[in-house]
Design an enzyme around this catalytic site. Structure first.
Site, PDB file in Angstrom:
ATOM      1  N   THR A 150      37.526  42.940  37.372  1.00  0.00           N
ATOM      2  CA  THR A 150      37.325  41.894  36.369  1.00  0.00           C
ATOM      3  C   THR A 150      37.480  40.535  37.015  1.00  0.00           C
ATOM      4  OG1 THR A 150      38.224  43.271  34.644  1.00  0.00           O
ATOM      5  CG2 THR A 150      38.362  40.898  34.271  1.00  0.00           C
ATOM      6  N   ARG A 178      34.436  51.926  24.783  1.00  0.00           N
ATOM      7  CA  ARG A 178      35.730  51.724  25.453  1.00  0.00           C
ATOM      8  C   ARG A 178      35.958  50.236  25.696  1.00  0.00           C
ATOM      9  NH1 ARG A 178      37.632  49.263  30.386  1.00  0.00           N
ATOM     10  NH2 ARG A 178      39.562  50.301  30.998  1.00  0.00           N
ATOM     11  N   VAL A 179      37.137  49.756  25.336  1.00  0.00           N
ATOM     12  CA  VAL A 179      37.499  48.365  25.605  1.00  0.00           C
ATOM     13  C   VAL A 179      38.764  48.378  26.446  1.00  0.00           C
ATOM     14  CG1 VAL A 179      38.276  46.212  24.533  1.00  0.00           C
ATOM     15  CG2 VAL A 179      36.397  47.496  23.499  1.00  0.00           C
ATOM     16  N   GLY A 180      38.776  47.579  27.518  1.00  0.00           N
ATOM     17  CA  GLY A 180      39.945  47.545  28.402  1.00  0.00           C
ATOM     18  C   GLY A 180      40.898  46.428  28.038  1.00  0.00           C
ATOM     19  N   ASP A 181      41.674  45.998  29.008  1.00  0.00           N
ATOM     20  CA  ASP A 181      42.682  44.950  28.787  1.00  0.00           C
ATOM     21  C   ASP A 181      42.067  43.547  28.734  1.00  0.00           C
ATOM     22  OD1 ASP A 181      42.077  45.494  31.632  1.00  0.00           O
ATOM     23  OD2 ASP A 181      43.330  43.732  31.960  1.00  0.00           O
ATOM     24  N   THR A 201      43.576  42.263  36.655  1.00  0.00           N
ATOM     25  CA  THR A 201      42.466  43.162  36.952  1.00  0.00           C
ATOM     26  C   THR A 201      43.063  44.487  37.416  1.00  0.00           C
ATOM     27  OG1 THR A 201      40.459  43.523  38.253  1.00  0.00           O
ATOM     28  CG2 THR A 201      42.168  42.239  39.314  1.00  0.00           C
ATOM     29  N   GLY A 202      42.323  45.557  37.174  1.00  0.00           N
ATOM     30  CA  GLY A 202      42.845  46.872  37.529  1.00  0.00           C
ATOM     31  C   GLY A 202      42.551  47.850  36.409  1.00  0.00           C
ATOM     32  N   GLY A 204      42.692  49.001  33.044  1.00  0.00           N
ATOM     33  CA  GLY A 204      43.039  48.396  31.749  1.00  0.00           C
ATOM     34  C   GLY A 204      44.021  49.233  30.950  1.00  0.00           C
TER      35      GLY A 204
END
Ligand code: ASP
Length: 318
Positions: A150, A178-181, A201-202, A204
């Site tokens: 990200t 799907r939604v990440g952080d 970043t990484g 989520g």
């Protein structure tokens, strides 16, 4: 004093643009938005905006967020398709009183109504990556979600106003929806102009377990330096995850306080990031872990050259 910090080498062109805006007395919001747009528009960065890698149905679904650390305005989009610059939509949403985080169809309807530019974000390169990955998954035992990054930034302007922003295509081959952080306040980003900001970043799913960007700002508020705050937060979350779950995903964090001091920590090798301040042109660093401490080394000319060479090398379908 002004400054910007951002995840990964891919942010350097954006940070260079953002710095010009800050130098000419532009505001932190404009600087960070232009910086992120620059990354979103580059087709060779395969984890953000145009050219971002698709989900398992070969659709590019994007997440982005914007936060104003002075007013606490927040806007974000999740799993949005077919719009050129998710960060513009996120910033626009931050001006609304309610409905600040919109996802999928709802986000697309809003963006369409507000006249944002439509664009097919799936490039031919991304399609080749997709088909090659399908083949690899069938043939070998590879980590299903490896391949993500990200762009996350924190920015401080001369007035002392701070912003944070993120933009990403999330995990390659993620499930639809799907939604990440990255669009989640406190996890992918957080900023308070009275203290400072952070972005992640990484993986989520793991970053969210520690509300880690908020945690870093909280530590800075308690008096820790940005570097100490990043290291404490990353090492603690990494240890908690390993203790409770046996494994920790990738966690890489950047932070800057309202004096332009910055810090970075990671639990992986070779995390790259870009920093600029009033007295310092943009520099790309690479972080190495030495006994729980993160050592930042300036990226060599050779590393920078190879980075772009691999990103732009011709791709063939296997
Ligand atoms: N944090 C992003 C996500 O989980 C991916 C990344 O930063 O690599 O969506």
């Amino acid at each position: 004093m002004y400054g910007m910090i951002a995840t990964w080498r891919m942010s350097v062109e954006g940070i260079t643009k953002g710095r010009e805006i800050l130098k000419n007395k532009g505001c932190s919001g404009d600087a960070i938005e232009s910086a992120i747009i620059e990354v979103e528009n580059c087709e060779f960065y395969k984890s953000v905006g145009y050219g971002g890698l698709p989900n398992d149905e070969m659709e590019v679904e994007l997440d982005a967020a914007y936060m104003d650390g002075t007013t606490f305005d927040i806007g974000a989009v999740g799993a949005i398709k077919d719009f050129a610059n998710p960060i513009r939509i996120a910033r626009h949403l931050s001006k609304e009183k309610v409905n600040n985080l919109l996802v999928a169809e709802g986000a697309e309807k809003f963006a369409h109504k507000e006249g944002f530019e439509r664009k097919n974000m799936l490039t031919n390169r991304a399609k080749i990556h997709y088909y090659n990955r399908l083949k690899e998954i069938k043939e070998q035992d590879i980590k299903p979600y490896s391949g993500h990054d990200t762009v996350g930034m924190v920015c401080l302007d001369e007035n002392g106003d701070m912003t944070a922003a993120t933009s990403t295509s999330g995990l390659f081959m993620k499930k639809k929806g799907r939604v990440g952080d990255s669009p989640i306040c406190g996890s992918g980003f957080y900023v308070d102009s009275k203290v400072g900001g952070a972005s992640a970043t990484g993986l989520g799913e793991d970053l969210m377990k520690g509300c880690i960007s908020y945690e870093i700002v909280r530590l800075m508020k308690e008096g820790h330096s940005p570097q100490e705050s990043c290291e404490i937060a990353v090492n603690n979350l990494d240890a908690e995850l390993k203790e409770r779950r046996g494994i920790a995903g990738d966690l890489s964090l950047i932070a800057m306080n309202n004096m332009g001091e910055w810090g970075v920590a990671t639990n992986v090798e070779g995390f790259s990031f870009t920093v600029t301040t009033e007295s310092q042109e943009p520099i790309v660093y690479i972080t190495k872990k030495v006994n729980e401490k993160c050592i930042h080394e300036v990226a060599s000319k050779e590393w920078l050259y190879n980075y772009m060479e691999t990103r732009t090398a011709p791709l063939v379908r296997k």
